[in-house]
Structure formats: C-alpha cells, structure tokens
Scaffold this motif. Structure first.
Motif, mmCIF file in Angstrom:
data_model
loop_
_atom_site.group_PDB
_atom_site.id
_atom_site.type_symbol
_atom_site.label_atom_id
_atom_site.label_comp_id
_atom_site.label_asym_id
_atom_site.label_seq_id
_atom_site.Cartn_x
_atom_site.Cartn_y
_atom_site.Cartn_z
ATOM 1 N N TYR A 1 24.817 -77.990 60.909
ATOM 2 C CA TYR A 1 24.272 -79.333 61.157
ATOM 3 C C TYR A 1 25.335 -80.358 61.566
ATOM 4 N N PRO A 2 26.500 -80.429 60.904
ATOM 5 C CA PRO A 2 27.489 -81.468 61.263
ATOM 6 C C PRO A 2 28.037 -81.354 62.680
ATOM 7 N N LEU B 1 26.607 -81.636 65.309
ATOM 8 C CA LEU B 1 25.990 -82.656 66.157
ATOM 9 C C LEU B 1 26.945 -83.814 66.426
ATOM 10 N N TYR B 2 27.714 -84.187 65.434
ATOM 11 C CA TYR B 2 28.593 -85.349 65.569
ATOM 12 C C TYR B 2 29.796 -85.065 66.471
ATOM 13 N N TYR B 3 30.003 -83.791 66.816
ATOM 14 C CA TYR B 3 31.135 -83.432 67.664
ATOM 15 C C TYR B 3 30.713 -83.096 69.092
ATOM 16 N N GLY C 1 27.370 -83.799 70.416
ATOM 17 C CA GLY C 1 26.501 -84.859 70.920
ATOM 18 C C GLY C 1 25.351 -84.405 71.791
ATOM 19 N N ASP D 1 21.825 -82.610 71.747
ATOM 20 C CA ASP D 1 20.792 -82.155 70.812
ATOM 21 C C ASP D 1 20.324 -80.736 71.105
ATOM 22 N N TRP E 1 22.930 -78.278 69.976
ATOM 23 C CA TRP E 1 22.992 -78.399 68.512
ATOM 24 C C TRP E 1 21.860 -77.621 67.847
#
Length: 368
Positions: free
Chosen positions: A168-169, A171-173, A175, A177, A180
């Motif tokens: 899940y984390p 996504l923050y790297y 970007g 969707d 992800w």
C-alpha cells in the motif's frame, strides 16, 4: 455388484444436479450466473455477477468446458471424488493454476477499481471520504480470497491481506493509481497462493435455499450500491462544448428541463384520460396516433389534410409525381438520388392512402 447398485441409487437420489439443466441455465441465464446458483456455487455466482458475466463474458464462455466437472462436483460423483483424492495424495497443496491465478488477479483488480471509483472525490458536508482508500487492500484481498475458495480449494484471507497492505505505501512513491492497484493485487494473490492455499477436505454443508438467496442478494446489493455511489458522486458526461458535467447534476437538470416537463404533462394527461375514458379506449387512441399504417405521414408527404377526398389525393399525387420525376432532374448525382427518394416516397404515400380507401369501402359494405 454392490457398487453398481449404489451408483444406480445415486442417480435416482432427489436433489442431484442435471448436466442438461445446467447447460440450459448457462445458455439462457449464464451471464447472471443462473447455472452456478443451480449448482450451489454461490460464491462463483457472485463473482460472475460482479464482473458482468465472468469478466465481461469470458467466464461464461469458459464454462462451456467446465460445466461437466461442476455438475460432478455438486453431485459428489464417485469418479470425481476418486480423481480429487488422487490429486490430494499426489500434491500436499493445490498446484499452481494459471486460470485461477489469472481470475484472482482480474477479480481483485476489478473490485478495487469499482471501490475506488465509488469513493466521493469531493467533500460532502465537510467530510473527506478519500480516507476510505485505506480499505482498498482489504477489497483486493477479499477478491483474491473469494476466487481462492471456489470449488475444492480454500484458504484464509490473512496472507493476502497482509501482502496487500505491505504494498500500500508504494502509492506515495509512484503516484500512479493503476500501477499501485496492480502491484497490490499481484502481491496479494502470490501471498495467498504461497501461504494460504490448501485443499478443501471438509464435507459440503447444505444450506437452505432462502438463506443462500438472502446472502447472495445482500452481497449483490452492497456491490451495486458502490456502482450507484460512483454514478451519483463521480460520474461525468461531456456536453456539446466538450465540458464535463457531473451525471447527478445533469439528471437533476433534466427533470427541470422543458422536454421532461412536457413529457410529464403528456403522461399525466394520458393517465387522466385513461382513468375517465377507460384504458382500452385510450390505448386504441394511442395506437391510432402512432400511425401504424402510415396514413398520417402519407397525408403529410402529399401535403394534404386528413379530410381530403380520394379525388383530391389522386390529383395531388399526379402533380407531385410530375414535378418530382427523376428524369426531370439534371443536377448532380446526389441531387438525382434525392429526387429518386422523394419520388418513391410520393408513390408509397399514394399507395397507402389508396389501400386505406379500399379498406374503408370493404368495411362499409360489410356493415350494410
């Protein structure tokens, strides 16, 4: 001898599933999973319904070849059970299946996309619902787990759930969707296949039909409520100026538009007329107004009122036929084509009204 007798008794046992009826239900109700419901494969049925016919009909086609084994499984067919026990002896856990693994990926990804699209993008009464994205890995794990528990295989959801949340984390790297979600799906499915999957050796529990249908109905209702949320909160349409308008706003504006108000007034007037004059009389009037024989349009083509006599119709037809004859048109090919179409329309209109006259004359003679 004993084996043959028991086999004969099995075939006569009430409640046994028929391959014939399974195929009939597959053919006429397969896209809504009627055959899976018939065979007691409710989880499989929900997968079909939630992915619109087994991922847009692919599963429906695949079942052409799988229905015999589904029926044998439902009936605990001795040969099926023998083969299943042999698989269990040869393999400590179910071997890797490309079809099942692909189905797990497809279902989990599809469910995740439906869930994410259902979350309102804008705040509602000051509440930001985007925080619900945290449940996306759980939806993915649920999809993987559901596919993994079809038929004679099973497994717990925990490995799939943990793997999805570990990814899940990312996504923050990245970007993105789409990537992800795909990575979470892949990790979840691999974790389930590696750590959770096992043979389902428990005897089948027969559940009451009402309970089965109630659970299936609730699951379907919950699923389609997500689709409804997407349509209401996030779906957009594009107008003639290529500007996006929220679907919910467009629907609201439609119900205040002149076209809807006129239609609503017409429907209300028709209903009131039906109440006072009778439904059959109103229906007959609606049929006449719909011009089933084309007479109203024929008068319009000839430029006459509906009270015109047959002689007036004939005179008008001759004038229009002469003025619109294709041989008189010396223009382009397109102009000649349009003239030909107009000429044929005039001939057809005259033929319709002539037949109507003959029909009325025959009716009048019968009534005399």
């Amino acid at each position: 001898m004993t084996t043959n007798n028991s086999s004969t008794q099995d075939k006569r046992t009430p409640g046994r599933k028929s391959k014939f009826w399974a195929y009939i239900l597959w053919l006429f109700g397969g896209l809504i999973s009627a055959h899976h419901i018939y065979l007691g494969r409710d989880a499989h049925a929900f997968l079909y319904i939630s992915t619109f016919g087994g991922y847009l009909g692919l599963g429906w086609f695949w079942d052409i070849f799988k229905i015999p084994s589904y029926v044998a499984d439902a009936n605990d067919d001795p040969n099926f059970i023998k083969q299943f026990k042999r698989k269990v002896r040869l393999n400590r856990k179910p071997p890797f299946s490309t079809v099942r693994f692909t189905a797990g990926n497809a279902v989990a990804y599809f469910w995740a996309e439906i869930y994410c699209s259902a979350i309102p993008q804008d705040e509602i009464n000051g509440i930001n619902f985007r925080h619900l994205m945290i449940l996306t890995p759980a939806i993915i794990a649920l999809g993987v787990w559901t596919v993994g528990n079809i038929g004679r295989e099973e497994g717990t959801i925990w490995a799939a759930l943990v793997a999805a949340y570990l990814v899940y984390p990312i996504l923050y790297y990245i970007g993105d969707d789409t990537v992800w979600v795909f990575l979470m799906v892949l990790a979840s499915n691999l974790a389930f296949d590696t750590f959770s999957k096992r043979w389902n050796l428990k005897p089948k529990k027969k559940q009451r039909w009402i309970k089965r249908m109630l659970v299936l109905f609730l699951a379907i209702s919950l699923y389609f409520s997500l689709i409804g949320s997407y349509l209401y909160f996030n779906a957009v349409i594009t107008d003639s100026e290529n500007e996006e308008i929220k679907l919910s706003d467009a629907i609201g504006h439609f119900f205040t538009s002149p076209i809807w108000l006129d239609l609503k007034a017409s429907l209300e007037a028709t209903w009131n007329q039906a109440v006072h004059q009778g439904f059959w009389a109103t229906w007959a009037q609606i049929v006449d107004l719909s011009d089933p024989r084309g007479e109203i349009n024929a008068y319009k083509v000839l430029g006459l009122s509906q009270t015109a006599s047959q002689s007036e119709i004939t005179v008008r037809w001759r004038i229009l036929s002469r003025d619109n004859h294709p041989d008189k048109i010396k223009g382009t090919k397109e102009e000649r084509r349009k003239a030909q179409e107009k000429f044929m329309e005039i001939q057809q209109a005259y033929e319709i009204l002539s037949k109507a006259k003959n029909r009325r004359q025959r009716r009048n003679r019968r009534s005399e």
